[in-house]
Design an enzyme around this catalytic site. Structure first.
Site, PDB file in Angstrom:
ATOM      1  N   ASN A 101      33.387  36.087  44.806  1.00 46.74           N
ATOM      2  CA  ASN A 101      33.222  37.321  44.040  1.00 46.74           C
ATOM      3  C   ASN A 101      31.847  37.413  43.407  1.00 46.74           C
ATOM      4  O   ASN A 101      31.319  38.496  43.207  1.00 46.74           O
ATOM      5  CB  ASN A 101      34.289  37.398  42.933  1.00 46.74           C
ATOM      6  CG  ASN A 101      34.022  38.520  41.949  1.00 46.74           C
ATOM      7  OD1 ASN A 101      34.055  39.696  42.326  1.00 46.74           O
ATOM      8  ND2 ASN A 101      33.723  38.187  40.698  1.00 46.74           N
ATOM      9  N   ARG A 158      36.226  45.562  39.294  1.00 47.28           N
ATOM     10  CA  ARG A 158      35.723  45.093  40.592  1.00 47.28           C
ATOM     11  C   ARG A 158      34.211  45.171  40.745  1.00 47.28           C
ATOM     12  O   ARG A 158      33.644  44.417  41.553  1.00 47.28           O
ATOM     13  CB  ARG A 158      36.398  45.883  41.699  1.00 47.28           C
ATOM     14  CG  ARG A 158      37.820  45.363  41.914  1.00 47.28           C
ATOM     15  CD  ARG A 158      38.705  46.337  42.520  1.00 47.28           C
ATOM     16  NE  ARG A 158      40.025  45.787  42.822  1.00 47.28           N
ATOM     17  CZ  ARG A 158      41.078  46.538  43.056  1.00 47.28           C
ATOM     18  NH1 ARG A 158      40.973  47.858  43.029  1.00 47.28           N
ATOM     19  NH2 ARG A 158      42.241  45.992  43.320  1.00 47.28           N
ATOM     20  N   ASP A 167      27.567  39.724  40.003  1.00 44.20           N
ATOM     21  CA  ASP A 167      28.681  40.200  40.819  1.00 44.20           C
ATOM     22  C   ASP A 167      28.227  40.669  42.201  1.00 44.20           C
ATOM     23  O   ASP A 167      27.527  41.678  42.334  1.00 44.20           O
ATOM     24  CB  ASP A 167      29.370  41.360  40.083  1.00 44.20           C
ATOM     25  CG  ASP A 167      30.783  41.577  40.579  1.00 44.20           C
ATOM     26  OD1 ASP A 167      31.562  40.604  40.533  1.00 44.20           O
ATOM     27  OD2 ASP A 167      31.100  42.686  41.034  1.00 44.20           O
ATOM     28  N   ARG A 195      41.963  29.411  49.043  1.00 41.50           N
ATOM     29  CA  ARG A 195      42.338  30.107  47.816  1.00 41.50           C
ATOM     30  C   ARG A 195      41.161  31.030  47.519  1.00 41.50           C
ATOM     31  O   ARG A 195      40.021  30.576  47.452  1.00 41.50           O
ATOM     32  CB  ARG A 195      42.516  29.138  46.652  1.00 41.50           C
ATOM     33  CG  ARG A 195      42.598  29.847  45.287  1.00 41.50           C
ATOM     34  CD  ARG A 195      42.289  28.897  44.137  1.00 41.50           C
ATOM     35  NE  ARG A 195      42.527  29.503  42.832  1.00 41.50           N
ATOM     36  CZ  ARG A 195      41.556  29.901  41.999  1.00 41.50           C
ATOM     37  NH1 ARG A 195      40.279  29.807  42.329  1.00 41.50           N
ATOM     38  NH2 ARG A 195      41.859  30.406  40.814  1.00 41.50           N
ATOM     39  N   ASP A 197      39.203  32.858  45.004  1.00 39.79           N
ATOM     40  CA  ASP A 197      38.984  32.957  43.565  1.00 39.79           C
ATOM     41  C   ASP A 197      38.701  34.407  43.151  1.00 39.79           C
ATOM     42  O   ASP A 197      38.017  35.144  43.864  1.00 39.79           O
ATOM     43  CB  ASP A 197      37.773  32.074  43.207  1.00 39.79           C
ATOM     44  CG  ASP A 197      37.476  32.040  41.728  1.00 39.79           C
ATOM     45  OD1 ASP A 197      38.292  31.490  40.976  1.00 39.79           O
ATOM     46  OD2 ASP A 197      36.422  32.576  41.325  1.00 39.79           O
ATOM     47  N   HIS A 201      38.948  40.859  41.258  1.00 40.69           N
ATOM     48  CA  HIS A 201      37.628  41.420  41.001  1.00 40.69           C
ATOM     49  C   HIS A 201      36.902  41.858  42.263  1.00 40.69           C
ATOM     50  O   HIS A 201      35.705  42.131  42.247  1.00 40.69           O
ATOM     51  CB  HIS A 201      36.804  40.410  40.197  1.00 40.69           C
ATOM     52  CG  HIS A 201      37.488  40.021  38.920  1.00 40.69           C
ATOM     53  ND1 HIS A 201      37.509  40.836  37.824  1.00 40.69           N
ATOM     54  CD2 HIS A 201      38.258  38.956  38.608  1.00 40.69           C
ATOM     55  CE1 HIS A 201      38.236  40.276  36.860  1.00 40.69           C
ATOM     56  NE2 HIS A 201      38.704  39.125  37.319  1.00 40.69           N
ATOM     57  N   GLU A 233      43.847  34.813  44.468  1.00 43.26           N
ATOM     58  CA  GLU A 233      44.136  34.640  43.055  1.00 43.26           C
ATOM     59  C   GLU A 233      44.033  35.987  42.356  1.00 43.26           C
ATOM     60  O   GLU A 233      42.946  36.518  42.137  1.00 43.26           O
ATOM     61  CB  GLU A 233      43.175  33.634  42.427  1.00 43.26           C
ATOM     62  CG  GLU A 233      43.642  33.191  41.061  1.00 43.26           C
ATOM     63  CD  GLU A 233      42.648  33.454  39.965  1.00 43.26           C
ATOM     64  OE1 GLU A 233      42.860  32.972  38.856  1.00 43.26           O
ATOM     65  OE2 GLU A 233      41.647  34.163  40.204  1.00 43.26           O
ATOM     66  N   ARG A 335      52.982  25.313  44.986  1.00 48.60           N
ATOM     67  CA  ARG A 335      51.825  24.452  44.749  1.00 48.60           C
ATOM     68  C   ARG A 335      52.082  23.612  43.508  1.00 48.60           C
ATOM     69  O   ARG A 335      52.517  24.122  42.478  1.00 48.60           O
ATOM     70  CB  ARG A 335      50.574  25.311  44.518  1.00 48.60           C
ATOM     71  CG  ARG A 335      49.319  24.487  44.184  1.00 48.60           C
ATOM     72  CD  ARG A 335      48.099  25.379  43.988  1.00 48.60           C
ATOM     73  NE  ARG A 335      48.267  26.247  42.825  1.00 48.60           N
ATOM     74  CZ  ARG A 335      47.491  27.298  42.559  1.00 48.60           C
ATOM     75  NH1 ARG A 335      46.504  27.620  43.380  1.00 48.60           N
ATOM     76  NH2 ARG A 335      47.709  28.033  41.484  1.00 48.60           N
TER      77      ARG A 335
HETATM   78  C1  LM2 Z   1      38.725  32.294  38.297  1.00 49.07           C
HETATM   79  N1  LM2 Z   1      39.622  32.936  38.890  1.00 49.07           N
HETATM   80  O1  LM2 Z   1      39.609  34.224  39.054  1.00 49.07           O
HETATM   81  C2  LM2 Z   1      38.814  30.843  38.098  1.00 49.07           C
HETATM   82  O2  LM2 Z   1      40.123  30.378  38.353  1.00 49.07           O
HETATM   83  C3  LM2 Z   1      38.341  30.524  36.718  1.00 49.07           C
HETATM   84  O3  LM2 Z   1      38.447  29.146  36.473  1.00 49.07           O
HETATM   85  C4  LM2 Z   1      36.893  31.015  36.567  1.00 49.07           C
HETATM   86  O4  LM2 Z   1      36.473  30.947  35.206  1.00 49.07           O
HETATM   87  C5  LM2 Z   1      36.737  32.479  36.944  1.00 49.07           C
HETATM   88  N2  LM2 Z   1      37.681  32.984  37.832  1.00 49.07           N
HETATM   89  C6  LM2 Z   1      35.378  32.689  37.561  1.00 49.07           C
HETATM   90  O5  LM2 Z   1      35.312  32.076  38.817  1.00 49.07           O
HETATM   91  C7  LM2 Z   1      35.913  29.723  34.788  1.00 49.07           C
HETATM   92  C8  LM2 Z   1      36.086  29.569  33.297  1.00 49.07           C
HETATM   93  C9  LM2 Z   1      35.119  30.441  32.520  1.00 49.07           C
HETATM   94  C10 LM2 Z   1      33.708  30.175  32.981  1.00 49.07           C
HETATM   95  C11 LM2 Z   1      33.668  30.553  34.479  1.00 49.07           C
HETATM   96  C12 LM2 Z   1      32.294  30.397  35.089  1.00 49.07           C
HETATM   97  O6  LM2 Z   1      37.432  29.900  32.938  1.00 49.07           O
HETATM   98  O7  LM2 Z   1      35.216  30.080  31.123  1.00 49.07           O
HETATM   99  O8  LM2 Z   1      32.790  30.941  32.241  1.00 49.07           O
HETATM  100  O9  LM2 Z   1      34.550  29.668  35.181  1.00 49.07           O
HETATM  101  O10 LM2 Z   1      31.839  29.079  35.003  1.00 49.07           O
HETATM  102  C13 LM2 Z   1      31.730  30.195  31.639  1.00 49.07           C
HETATM  103  C14 LM2 Z   1      31.723  30.313  30.132  1.00 49.07           C
HETATM  104  C15 LM2 Z   1      31.487  31.751  29.716  1.00 49.07           C
HETATM  105  C16 LM2 Z   1      30.162  32.252  30.282  1.00 49.07           C
HETATM  106  C17 LM2 Z   1      30.210  32.069  31.830  1.00 49.07           C
HETATM  107  C18 LM2 Z   1      28.880  32.467  32.473  1.00 49.07           C
HETATM  108  O11 LM2 Z   1      32.994  29.853  29.659  1.00 49.07           O
HETATM  109  O12 LM2 Z   1      31.432  31.812  28.290  1.00 49.07           O
HETATM  110  O13 LM2 Z   1      30.009  33.642  29.993  1.00 49.07           O
HETATM  111  O14 LM2 Z   1      30.475  30.703  32.145  1.00 49.07           O
HETATM  112  O15 LM2 Z   1      27.867  31.534  32.194  1.00 49.07           O
HETATM  113  C19 LM2 Z   1      28.806  34.006  29.334  1.00 49.07           C
HETATM  114 CA    CA Z   2      33.382  41.934  41.764  1.00 45.52          CA
END
Ligand code: LM2
Ligand code: CA
Length: 495
Positions: A101, A158, A167, A195, A197, A201, A233, A335
């Site tokens: 995405n 999206r 994006d 899967r 992700d 979106h 997902e 799973r």
């Molecule tokens: C998912 N599924 O739709 C994943 O299962 C999930 O684990 C991912 O989020 C998300 N989508 C994006 O692939 C994780 C996590 C976020 C994290 C993102 C990106 O839950 O907290 O965001 O990965 O690494 C982090 C920071 C957030 C920051 C972002 C961008 O927590 O505060 O936003 O990185 O730097 C400014």
């Molecule tokens: Ca998107």
């Protein structure tokens, strides 16, 4: 795209943040022999190496791609290929967590990436692919911040950035082509599916265009014409602009209501007796379209869906009970989660340690799990999939596959039991008093080993035994003092 392409079993395990070499060994030593269908692996492509104050190498850095080079903390391209081959050779499939995405969030110039590629997130330049600003959605997003602000607006969800992540526009041939190349390379190595992700979106039509253009699976391991297994997902608990039903035409879809509702029931916010029509009867998607689980890597740490109702390894008795129910219940493709431990640090209802990455050494190299005499894991790895109560239920699901649920029984509250044809019988006691009943098990007469309190070992049982009479009935006892509030017997546990 609905078929997991496995002949070994009916259950996959998410070996979250495991190294490729450890997964290869786990396929050979444990998963193959125990009848697991396959492994969901962490994202295999290059990503940002995050060092942000105290937050050093969080697990979530792997959700910020920099390129499609196969270099990660889990290993390099050769280790990945070796894992896929070795797992396939013992009948265990590999399913890749595909982050397509978006690319990374905003990071200072010079920030490192796991494969050594440079990138400029501000300019949306990722030369390792290559992607440039043309390939991103900014022009198609109309919110003030450029981020998703309102989940009631499908366009925003999206076309805008998810938590600041650049994006990608999957509407263009170029982006579709790069994603296709990445996925086809993995297919050529022998992976069995993906899967997807953050599917919510992306536009279902764009995804369909990409999936339809993928190669068939590698015929070294799969029958000619086999299509990659796809599970998307999508978090849909109702009440938003986007629903999981929009995605069922592309493959399976994660059913997040499943784990949330089971968490509510086992935690006492609902009674187990109502589980007699769990699934479509509760408003969930069709069982043939669903991918189900008790918890995942997000909601076990308060990210994603389900909040504090989600059951995890931390509430192990309920967790084993809910997992046993899931693996015995004929709904969806199942799973199992396999986690590592971290210390929680609660402040204002938030775990400030929710970012902590896998067990690692001083240079942030992932440490392999160790294995105790009883088969359980050490070195910080929880390995739920190696808990007896869970892997024995994987065998139950394989044995009961192809049968329906019948002979439901409940006591009017939280004691339930049911059969799977004449192949398996499960009983659960989540009431505050003992279960002591003579119940219909539907199994042929004989003595059976309860695979929850023990295992069948040759001709004997290390746990409770159950004697089934000629009428299929047996005396079943689950006291509140027992470690596990479940009893399970099946055709292969006959003594
Ligand atoms: C998912 N599924 O739709 C994943 O299962 C999930 O684990 C991912 O989020 C998300 N989508 C994006 O692939 C994780 C996590 C976020 C994290 C993102 C990106 O839950 O907290 O965001 O990965 O690494 C982090 C920071 C957030 C920051 C972002 C961008 O927590 O505060 O936003 O990185 O730097 C400014
Ligand atoms: Ca998107």
């Amino acid at each position: 795209q609905w078929d997991p392409n496995s002949s070994n079993g009916q259950v996959i395990v998410h070996l979250f943040e495991w190294k490729w070499s450890d997964i290869a060994a786990e396929c050979e030593n444990f998963l193959g022999p125990r009848g697991f269908a396959g492994v969901q692996v962490s994202p295999p492509n290059e990503y940002v190496e995050v060092y942000q104050g105290d937050v050093k190498r969080p697990w979530w850095e792997r959700y910020q791609p920099v390129s499609y080079k196969l270099v990660t903390r889990s290993g390099d391209e050769n280790a990945f290929k070796d894992m896929v081959t070795r797992c396939n050779n013992v009948g265990v499939r590999i399913y890749v967590d595909a982050v397509i995405n978006h690319m990374s969030g905003g990071w200072p110039m010079g920030t490192g990436a796991s494969g050594g590629s440079s990138f400029d997130s501000g300019a949306e330049s990722y030369p390792g692919v290559p992607y440039s600003a043309f390939d991103f959605n900014d022009g198609n997003c109309h919110t003030g911040s450029g981020n998703i602000e309102n989940y009631g607006d499908a366009n925003q969800v999206r076309n805008c950035k998810l938590v600041g992540l650049n994006d990608l526009n999957q509407g263009t041939d170029y982006v579709r082509g790069k994603i296709r190349e990445f996925m086809n390379k993995l297919i050529s190595y022998g992976v069995a599916g993906f899967r997807i992700d953050a599917s919510k979106h992306m536009w279902p039509g764009d995804m369909k265009a990409i999936f339809d253009s993928l190669d068939n699976l590698n015929t070294d391991f799969f029958k000619a014409g086999a299509r990659p297994f796809i599970f998307q997902e999508v978090i849909d608990l109702g009440g938003e602009a986007i629903s999981s039903g929009e995605y069922v035409g592309n493959g399976r879809v994660t059913e997040f209501r499943y784990g949330k509702y089971l968490g509510e029931a086992f935690r006492g916010n609902n009674q187990l007796k109502y589980l007699n029509n769990f699934g479509e009867g509760w408003g969930m998607i069709d069982r043939h379209d669903a991918l189900v689980f008790i918890d995942n890597h997000d909601n076990q740490r308060g990210h994603g869906a389900g909040g504090d109702m989600i059951l995890t390894f931390r509430v192990s008795k309920w967790y084993k009970m809910a997992t046993a129910y899931m693996l015995a219940w004929p709904y969806g493709y199942t799973r199992v989660m396999s986690s590592y431990y971290w210390d929680q640090w609660w402040e204002n209802g938030q775990d400030k340690n929710d970012w902590i990455g896998p067990p690692h050494d001083g240079s942030f190299n992932i440490i392999s799990p160790s294995f105790n005499a009883d088969g359980s894991c050490g070195n910080g790895w929880i390995c739920e999939h190696r808990w007896r109560q869970i892997y024995n239920m994987v065998e139950f699901r394989n044995v009961a596959h192809g049968t329906d649920m019948n002979d439901w029984w409940d006591n009017g509250s939280n004691q339930i039991a049911f059969c799977r044809g004449n192949k398996g019988f499960l009983a659960i006691n989540n009431d505050g008093w003992d279960l002591k009943e003579t119940l219909q098990t539907c199994l042929p007469a004989g003595t059976y080993c309860d695979v929850i309190s023990g295992s069948k070992n040759g001709g004997s049982c290390t746990g409770k035994s159950v004697t089934v009479g000629g009428d299929g009935k047996a005396y079943i006892e689950i006291t509140t003092m027992e470690d596990d509030g479940v009893l399970a017997i099946h055709a292969n546990s006959k003594l």
